[in-house]
Design a protein around this motif. Structure first.
Motif, PDB file in Angstrom:
ATOM      1  N   PRO A 216     -12.938  -8.925 -10.235  1.00  0.00           N
ATOM      2  CA  PRO A 216     -11.745  -9.188  -9.415  1.00  0.00           C
ATOM      3  C   PRO A 216     -11.917 -10.404  -8.517  1.00  0.00           C
ATOM      4  CG  PRO A 216     -12.991  -7.363  -8.521  1.00  0.00           C
ATOM      5  CD  PRO A 216     -13.640  -7.702  -9.829  1.00  0.00           C
ATOM      6  N   MET A 217     -10.811 -11.078  -8.289  1.00  0.00           N
ATOM      7  CA  MET A 217     -10.792 -12.181  -7.344  1.00  0.00           C
ATOM      8  C   MET A 217     -10.774 -11.659  -5.915  1.00  0.00           C
ATOM      9  SD  MET A 217      -8.418 -13.760  -5.149  1.00  0.00           S
ATOM     10  CE  MET A 217      -6.851 -13.256  -5.835  1.00  0.00           C
ATOM     11  N   MET A 218     -10.213 -10.447  -5.735  1.00  0.00           N
ATOM     12  CA  MET A 218     -10.047  -9.884  -4.401  1.00  0.00           C
ATOM     13  C   MET A 218     -10.076  -8.366  -4.505  1.00  0.00           C
ATOM     14  SD  MET A 218      -6.755 -10.385  -1.838  1.00  0.00           S
ATOM     15  CE  MET A 218      -6.897 -12.166  -1.892  1.00  0.00           C
ATOM     16  N   MET A 219     -10.655  -7.724  -3.488  1.00  0.00           N
ATOM     17  CA  MET A 219     -10.622  -6.263  -3.403  1.00  0.00           C
ATOM     18  C   MET A 219     -10.017  -5.870  -2.063  1.00  0.00           C
ATOM     19  SD  MET A 219     -14.179  -4.938  -5.158  1.00  0.00           S
ATOM     20  CE  MET A 219     -13.588  -3.244  -5.120  1.00  0.00           C
ATOM     21  N   LEU A 220      -9.028  -4.980  -2.090  1.00  0.00           N
ATOM     22  CA  LEU A 220      -8.337  -4.549  -0.878  1.00  0.00           C
ATOM     23  C   LEU A 220      -8.362  -3.021  -0.810  1.00  0.00           C
ATOM     24  CD1 LEU A 220      -5.288  -6.974  -1.134  1.00  0.00           C
ATOM     25  CD2 LEU A 220      -7.191  -7.156   0.462  1.00  0.00           C
ATOM     26  N   ASP A 221      -8.327  -2.486   0.413  1.00  0.00           N
ATOM     27  CA  ASP A 221      -8.468  -1.036   0.555  1.00  0.00           C
ATOM     28  C   ASP A 221      -7.157  -0.310   0.796  1.00  0.00           C
ATOM     29  OD1 ASP A 221      -7.984  -1.857   3.108  1.00  0.00           O
ATOM     30  OD2 ASP A 221      -9.786  -0.992   3.994  1.00  0.00           O
ATOM     31  N   THR A 222      -6.021  -1.008   0.736  1.00  0.00           N
ATOM     32  CA  THR A 222      -4.732  -0.330   0.904  1.00  0.00           C
ATOM     33  C   THR A 222      -3.755  -0.786  -0.169  1.00  0.00           C
ATOM     34  OG1 THR A 222      -3.714  -1.989   2.364  1.00  0.00           O
ATOM     35  CG2 THR A 222      -5.069  -0.268   3.405  1.00  0.00           C
ATOM     36  N   ARG A 223      -2.848   0.098  -0.554  1.00  0.00           N
ATOM     37  CA  ARG A 223      -1.842  -0.243  -1.550  1.00  0.00           C
ATOM     38  C   ARG A 223      -0.883  -1.297  -1.007  1.00  0.00           C
ATOM     39  NH1 ARG A 223      -1.018   4.370   0.691  1.00  0.00           N
ATOM     40  NH2 ARG A 223      -2.281   5.487  -0.823  1.00  0.00           N
ATOM     41  N   ASP A 224      -0.578  -1.235   0.296  1.00  0.00           N
ATOM     42  CA  ASP A 224       0.313  -2.240   0.880  1.00  0.00           C
ATOM     43  C   ASP A 224      -0.323  -3.617   0.837  1.00  0.00           C
ATOM     44  OD1 ASP A 224       2.263  -0.393   1.430  1.00  0.00           O
ATOM     45  OD2 ASP A 224       1.615  -0.027   3.488  1.00  0.00           O
ATOM     46  N   GLY A 225      -1.641  -3.677   1.059  1.00  0.00           N
ATOM     47  CA  GLY A 225      -2.338  -4.952   0.983  1.00  0.00           C
ATOM     48  C   GLY A 225      -2.261  -5.540  -0.409  1.00  0.00           C
ATOM     49  N   VAL A 226      -2.452  -4.701  -1.426  1.00  0.00           N
ATOM     50  CA  VAL A 226      -2.356  -5.163  -2.820  1.00  0.00           C
ATOM     51  C   VAL A 226      -0.949  -5.653  -3.120  1.00  0.00           C
ATOM     52  CG1 VAL A 226      -2.444  -4.422  -5.233  1.00  0.00           C
ATOM     53  CG2 VAL A 226      -4.235  -3.706  -3.642  1.00  0.00           C
ATOM     54  N   TYR A 227       0.048  -4.904  -2.658  1.00  0.00           N
ATOM     55  CA  TYR A 227       1.449  -5.279  -2.906  1.00  0.00           C
ATOM     56  C   TYR A 227       1.745  -6.651  -2.309  1.00  0.00           C
ATOM     57  CZ  TYR A 227       6.476  -4.575  -3.611  1.00  0.00           C
ATOM     58  OH  TYR A 227       7.776  -4.692  -4.037  1.00  0.00           O
ATOM     59  N   GLU A 228       1.352  -6.861  -1.049  1.00  0.00           N
ATOM     60  CA  GLU A 228       1.639  -8.132  -0.383  1.00  0.00           C
ATOM     61  C   GLU A 228       0.873  -9.286  -1.026  1.00  0.00           C
ATOM     62  OE1 GLU A 228       3.901  -8.795   1.743  1.00  0.00           O
ATOM     63  OE2 GLU A 228       4.537  -6.713   2.018  1.00  0.00           O
ATOM     64  N   ALA A 229      -0.375  -9.023  -1.443  1.00  0.00           N
ATOM     65  CA  ALA A 229      -1.156 -10.076  -2.096  1.00  0.00           C
ATOM     66  C   ALA A 229      -0.499 -10.495  -3.407  1.00  0.00           C
ATOM     67  CB  ALA A 229      -2.584  -9.593  -2.339  1.00  0.00           C
ATOM     68  N   ALA A 230      -0.058  -9.516  -4.190  1.00  0.00           N
ATOM     69  CA  ALA A 230       0.611  -9.834  -5.451  1.00  0.00           C
ATOM     70  C   ALA A 230       1.941 -10.538  -5.199  1.00  0.00           C
ATOM     71  CB  ALA A 230       0.829  -8.562  -6.257  1.00  0.00           C
ATOM     72  N   ALA A 231       2.707 -10.068  -4.221  1.00  0.00           N
ATOM     73  CA  ALA A 231       4.001 -10.664  -3.910  1.00  0.00           C
ATOM     74  C   ALA A 231       3.870 -12.118  -3.472  1.00  0.00           C
ATOM     75  CB  ALA A 231       4.697  -9.855  -2.820  1.00  0.00           C
ATOM     76  N   ASN A 232       2.733 -12.455  -2.870  1.00  0.00           N
ATOM     77  CA  ASN A 232       2.502 -13.818  -2.410  1.00  0.00           C
ATOM     78  C   ASN A 232       1.774 -14.675  -3.439  1.00  0.00           C
ATOM     79  OD1 ASN A 232       3.284 -14.353   0.621  1.00  0.00           O
ATOM     80  ND2 ASN A 232       2.615 -12.207   0.497  1.00  0.00           N
TER      81      ASN A 232
END
Length: 285
Positions: A216-232
């Motif tokens: 992975p390029m990035m690992m996040l511990d919350t679903r909201d964090g993943v959503y915002e990262a993908a959205a951006n």
């Protein structure tokens, strides 16, 4: 009978706080009352529960064994009281729910509140492991999670079936498709969750079945964090297809290797039941 409820509560409080004075504070009683309650047990049974050592207390072996038994009985009594209280307060009671994904948990809560508007709802939102632990430790009455273990500890009911999907920014080249596969996703930056996430377990298994080893390029511990990262536009994230009611700035893609129809469960501990739990289980989405 010398093991009365007030004496048991006093004894357990001393064990849990480590002193007579702290136990008195915990129970809202005087220190002499706590000391007397413990002394009455000792005198009636002709035993020693605590030995003084300087300013502290030392538990005897018998003391520890007695606490193991009395703490369980006190917990069962508290559980029985909560069941009776909920039965008497179907319109004004309190109900605790643990959810791993905002959806379908929030949809279930919405319908529950529509049916029982006077019941106060407390929600614990967390990872799969966090919610499972909350149910086991009885911090919540019911949980809503995918893939709950079928091992006898829980009573489970399937409320829907869903798969993990890939999410990408709406201007991503991948957004032109509605379906993809792991080999294609490997050509793009990947955003993963931590290992305790049920989403990540499905993702890991999907790539493994395709005999691929993504980094992975990035690992996040919350679903909201993943959503915002993908959205951006930072990469490809993953979520349960009904895990959120949000539709803004992302496109969802079905992933061939992830398609298994994972059950989402409403569940609670075996042996626990109440009218509020039954009311929640009865909801159909």
């Amino acid at each position: 009978m010398y093991l009365t409820s007030p004496r048991i509560r006093a004894f357990n409080a001393v064990m849990e706080t480590g002193s007579f004075s702290a136990a008195a504070t915990k129970l809202g009683l005087s220190q002499p009352a706590i000391t007397q309650a413990v002394r009455e047990i000792e005198q009636a049974a002709k035993i020693t529960l605590f030995e003084r050592q300087g300013r502290g207390l030392v538990q005897t072996a018998l003391c520890a064994e007695l606490y193991r038994l009395t703490s369980e009985s006190e917990r069962f009594a508290a559980e029985a009281f909560r069941v009776l209280e909920q039965h008497a307060n179907l319109e004004t009671g309190k109900f605790r729910i643990g959810i791993g994904n905002s959806m379908p948990g929030m949809a279930l809560i919405r319908e529950f509140r529509r049916r029982l508007p006077g019941v106060q709802v407390q929600v614990e939102l967390g990872s799969w492991a966090t919610v499972l632990k909350a149910v086991m430790e009885q911090r919540v009455d019911v949980g809503v999670l995918p893939n709950v273990p079928d091992d006898g500890r829980f009573v489970r009911k399937v409320c829907l079936k869903q798969d993990v999907v890939a999410i990408v920014a709406e201007d991503s080249p991948l957004a032109r498709s509605t379906q993809t596969h792991c080999a294609e996703l490997l050509r793009h930056p990947l955003i993963f969750r931590t290992q305790t996430s049920s989403t990540q377990k499905v993702v890991d298994q999907g790539f493994k079945s395709a005999k691929l080893s993504p980094v992975p390029m990035m690992m996040l511990d919350t679903r909201d964090g993943v959503y915002e990262a993908a959205a951006n536009g930072l990469g490809v994230g993953f979520m349960w297809e009904f895990g959120s009611s949000r539709q803004d700035k992302v496109r969802k893609l079905r992933v061939i290797e992830f398609e298994q129809g994972h059950p989402e469960h409403v569940f609670h501990l075996s042996g626990r039941s109440s009218p509020l739990i039954s009311a929640f289980e009865a909801i159909q989405l």
